[in-house]
Every structure is written in C-alpha cells, then in structure tokens.
Design an enzyme around this catalytic site. Structure first.
Site, PDB file in Angstrom:
ATOM      1  CE1 TYR A 120      -3.313  -2.679   0.007  1.00  0.00           C
ATOM      2  CE2 TYR A 120      -4.106  -1.882   2.106  1.00  0.00           C
ATOM      3  CZ  TYR A 120      -4.243  -2.715   1.029  1.00  0.00           C
ATOM      4  OH  TYR A 120      -5.302  -3.594   0.966  1.00  0.00           O
ATOM      5  CE  LYS A 171       2.729 -18.012   1.718  1.00  0.00           C
ATOM      6  NZ  LYS A 171       2.338 -19.365   2.143  1.00  0.00           N
ATOM      7  CG  ASP A 203      -0.564 -19.657   3.541  1.00  0.00           C
ATOM      8  OD1 ASP A 203       0.046 -19.479   4.606  1.00  0.00           O
ATOM      9  OD2 ASP A 203      -0.083 -20.307   2.590  1.00  0.00           O
ATOM     10  CG  ASP A 227      -7.485  -4.084   3.819  1.00  0.00           C
ATOM     11  OD1 ASP A 227      -8.598  -4.107   4.399  1.00  0.00           O
ATOM     12  OD2 ASP A 227      -7.282  -3.437   2.782  1.00  0.00           O
ATOM     13  CG  ASP A 231     -12.322  -6.813   5.085  1.00  0.00           C
ATOM     14  OD1 ASP A 231     -12.276  -6.082   6.093  1.00  0.00           O
ATOM     15  OD2 ASP A 231     -12.439  -6.366   3.934  1.00  0.00           O
TER      16      ASP A 231
END
Length: 330
Positions: A120, A171, A203, A227, A231
C-alpha cells in the site's frame, strides 16, 4: 481548551452513520469542538479533488478525526488521511456480540496492522502494455514501532480476555526479504520486552481462524494481510457493519468503520451505525476518556443483544431508531 474533532461524512452511508456517532458523542458533556470537512467522490465532482488540501491540513491539526467512507476515490482519501494523522498502526477489533447471529460466536480478535508500508506504499509502475510492477516496502523501523505498540497493547491488558501475548501473521517462507524482515523485527521486540509471541503463516491463519477463532487474541500483521484477514474475521461475527477501526498516530488519530459506502442502501436510513459508533468509542479512549468509551461499548452491546436491530442483523429498525436506543442506554 476543548479537543477539536474533524468530522468527515464522505460518501454513501457515511452521511448517515457518522451523524449517528456524533449524536452518541454529544450525549456526554465533554465539550468537543466538531469541525466539518469534506472528502470523497462527491467533493471530487465539484472541486476536482477527492481530498482537498484544506481537509488534509484540518485533519493534521486536529486532535482526532471521525470518518465515514469514500467510494471510488477511497484510495485517494484514506491513505493520505492516515498520513495526515501520522498513523503507524491500524487497530481492528472483530468481536461477536450476544444477540447477533454470528457464524463463530466465540470470536474475539484484535488485529494490529502495520499502516504505512507494504504494497500500500503506492509504488506502482506500468512498464509496458504487457507489464506492470508493484514495489513492496518494509522497514525495520516501522516494523519495530508496530511491535512496540503491540507489546504495550497486551501489557496494558487491552487484548481480548486480557491475554498477555500476540500472534505474528506473515508469509516469510515466500517473501523472505520483506516479510522476513517484518517477522524478525516484531519477534525481536517481543523478546526484548519479555512478551510472549508466536507466529503463523498468514494463509494457514486464514484456514485456522474460521475453524477455531478462540485460539487467537491479538494478531500483528503487515498492511495488506491485516486488511484481508480482518475482513475474514468480520464474516465470523456478523458482517462488516460491526467492525470499527482506529488509525493511531503519536499525537493524533483517525477513526472509521471498516465497511464501505454501501451504495445499495445509501439514503434509505437503514444503515447499521454500530461500526461507526464503536469507532467513536475508540476515539474517546484514544483521547483519554476511557470510562466514556466503555459506556458506549456497553450501550452498543445492550442494543445488539436486546434490539432494535437494522436489517443486516435480522431486524427492521432504522439508523435513527438504533442510534436513539444507544443514546437511551447511555
């Protein structure tokens, strides 16, 4: 001198849920000075700018900002606003409440998301008609600052059930240099401060969280991961209409619901104000009004449990009716 709170309704249901949150804040005799400012799609149509310079400066100079949502211009609004408050961490709690038909009622997780870097950071390029690139940015300084905040967060007992440690989601097995740096720095700070910290590949975390959310309390993660994973957690507790967030800076803060503009219901007066009201509770706590913030949470939980509820939670109440019920509980 009264604290100055910038109010940016933005687009869509932001124009309905932000006034609801302000009504809740005004129920306390604190004497905030509310300053209205504009950002989003609507202001871009009239001025050509989604985030006018005047709004940016007003937010930077204020004590805190309450923001609703932006539509197509979201990236042009929220990222600069986070910069305006010098935000380095995005705090996103995802909690299941009594009375809400949650997929996993035991869920109570707080995501502490790095808020300035990662993908981002905005370094994208189109090199040819066939090739575009995105540069991922991770620094030791930002990673350590997030880790210090996470340690203080759990040391102060602000985690779910007062848990005294956190999980690092990353990750680094694939993004060895960038997430590797993030992982090393966060775990190093935790060790230096004597805070328990475990780790999970993001993951694997995305699989394990829905299966057993009780296994997690505070989760520290890079920008994009925070983010997406928060969610995911929203789906476990009843939807995005319940998730607040705080963009925390050193002296300033920006508080916003996680949901977007919900154009399908905008203007109908049926939007769920819960996430924005809970964001206002986080604003109160950030400014030192901890008791008042706690009272807002208690009032919201009472209304969620007993009603009235908006349509997304199985009820038929309006935004105004839910807001009035919360104020009544206060």
């Amino acid at each position: 001198m009264a604290e100055e709170i910038v109010v940016i309704e933005g687009d869509g249901i932001g124009r309905e849920v932000v006034p609801a949150a302000i009504e809740v804040l005004e129920a306390f005799d604190i004497g905030f000075e509310f300053v209205e400012a504009e950002a989003g799609d609507a202001v871009k149509e009239t001025t050509g700018e989604a985030l006018p310079a005047e709004t940016y400066e007003t937010v930077a100079d204020a004590d805190a900002t309450l923001f609703g949502a932006a539509g197509e211009t979201a990236a042009d609004v929220i990222l600069p606003l986070r910069d305006a408050v010098d935000s380095f961490v995005n705090v996103r709690p995802a909690k299941a409440y009594p009375g809400v038909d949650a997929l996993r009622p035991e869920t109570d997780v707080v995501f502490l998301r790095e808020n300035t870097e990662g993908v981002y950071a905005g370094h994208e390029d189109r090199l040819s008609e066939d090739l575009s690139t995105l540069t991922r940015v991770v620094t030791s300084s930002a990673s350590r600052e997030l880790a210090e905040y996470a340690c203080e967060f759990v040391e102060d007992g602000r985690g779910p059930d007062g848990r005294d440690g956190f999980t690092v989601a990353h990750k680094s097995n694939v993004m060895r240099e960038t997430d590797g740096r993030f992982r090393r720095e966060v775990l190093a700070v935790a060790e230096e401060r004597g805070v328990d910290a475990d780790e999970e590949l993001m993951d694997a975390f995305a699989t394990k969280l829905p299966l057993d959310p009780s296994g997690y309390g505070v989760v520290v993660c890079p920008n994009l991961a925070g983010d997406v994973l928060s969610d995911l957690a929203a789906g476990l507790v009843g939807g995005l209409g319940l998730l607040p967030s705080a963009n925390v800076g050193h002296e300033n803060g920006l508080f916003e619901p996680v949901h977007g503009t919900a154009p399908d219901i905008a203007g109908e007066g049926i939007a769920n104000p819960t996430a924005t009201v809970l964001s206002a509770a986080m604003l109160l706590e950030h400014l030192g009004y901890v008791e008042e913030g706690g009272r807002v949470r208690t009032a919201v939980e009472s209304v969620l449990s007993d009603g009235p509820r908006t349509g997304d939670l199985g009820g038929d109440a309006t935004t105004e009716e839910v807001t009035a019920a919360i104020v009544d509980r206060l």
